[in-house]
Design a protein around this motif. Structure first.
Motif, PDB file in Angstrom:
ATOM      1  N   GLY A 150      39.373  31.741  36.059  1.00 18.49           N
ATOM      2  CA  GLY A 150      40.252  32.048  35.009  1.00 18.49           C
ATOM      3  C   GLY A 150      41.219  30.958  34.670  1.00 18.49           C
ATOM      4  N   GLY A 162      37.664  34.106  41.476  1.00 24.49           N
ATOM      5  CA  GLY A 162      38.268  34.617  40.089  1.00 24.49           C
ATOM      6  C   GLY A 162      39.394  33.625  39.459  1.00 24.49           C
ATOM      7  N   MET A 163      39.964  33.061  40.491  1.00 18.62           N
ATOM      8  CA  MET A 163      41.368  32.214  39.959  1.00 18.62           C
ATOM      9  C   MET A 163      40.790  31.080  39.489  1.00 18.62           C
ATOM     10  N   PHE A 171      37.378  41.407  44.470  1.00 19.44           N
ATOM     11  CA  PHE A 171      38.542  41.117  45.305  1.00 19.44           C
ATOM     12  C   PHE A 171      39.181  42.411  45.688  1.00 19.44           C
ATOM     13  N   LEU A 172      39.711  43.448  44.649  1.00 21.09           N
ATOM     14  CA  LEU A 172      40.508  44.564  44.858  1.00 21.09           C
ATOM     15  C   LEU A 172      39.609  45.429  45.843  1.00 21.09           C
ATOM     16  N   TYR A 180      36.480  35.920  46.923  1.00 20.21           N
ATOM     17  CA  TYR A 180      36.500  36.540  45.169  1.00 20.21           C
ATOM     18  C   TYR A 180      37.581  36.276  44.657  1.00 20.21           C
ATOM     19  N   ALA A 181      38.887  36.300  45.412  1.00 28.18           N
ATOM     20  CA  ALA A 181      40.089  35.853  44.834  1.00 28.18           C
ATOM     21  C   ALA A 181      40.274  34.399  44.353  1.00 28.18           C
ATOM     22  N   MET A 196      37.734  39.873  40.165  1.00 27.26           N
ATOM     23  CA  MET A 196      38.999  40.274  40.560  1.00 27.26           C
ATOM     24  C   MET A 196      39.022  41.679  40.896  1.00 27.26           C
ATOM     25  N   HIS A 253      35.356  37.466  34.716  1.00 20.30           N
ATOM     26  CA  HIS A 253      36.662  37.127  35.592  1.00 20.30           C
ATOM     27  C   HIS A 253      37.143  38.839  36.020  1.00 20.30           C
TER      28      HIS A 253
END
Length: 125
Positions: A23, A19-20, A46-47, A15-16, A42, A38
């Motif tokens: 972005g 998302g990057m 991700f979190l 996911y990180a 994230m 996005h």
């Protein structure tokens, strides 16, 4: 990492990166239409996956239970469908909205499974 901690951590890293990449692509194209996607990748991806990974790592007896594995699959499948369908929805394909809604409900179900799995720790606090 053992049990459900490992797949959740791998999912979080995926996911990180996704998302990057999204972005950076939005910034390069000067088009921030996908900002909600996005943010979902994230934060929801991700979190939350990181939190689940570290919880199951800290409590390996819970992370090794079958319900933890079920939690992973419900959360992973609904999360990936959620962000993919949200991406398509924000591109203007409104017909996919029911899929996004169902995936959101699945993601909520995953969170409820996590709460169920975390009950022994929550009761001990």
């Amino acid at each position: 990492m053992k049990g459900a901690a490992r797949p959740f951590f791998i999912l979080a890293v995926c996911y990180a990166v996704a998302g990057m990449v999204l972005g950076i692509a939005m910034a390069a194209m000067h088009d921030h239409t996908q900002m909600p996607t996005h943010a979902h990748i994230m934060v929801a991806g991700f979190l939350m996956s990181s939190v689940f990974a570290f919880f199951y790592h800290l409590f390996p007896e819970i992370g090794s239970r079958p319900m933890a594995r079920i939690h992973f699959y419900v959360q992973a499948i609904s999360g990936v469908v959620l962000v993919a369908s949200l991406f398509v929805l924000l591109q203007g394909t409104e017909q996919i909205e029911p899929v996004t809604a169902l995936a959101s409900i699945g993601f909520l179900a995953g969170m409820l499974l996590f709460i169920w799995n975390a009950r022994p720790v929550l009761r001990a606090a």
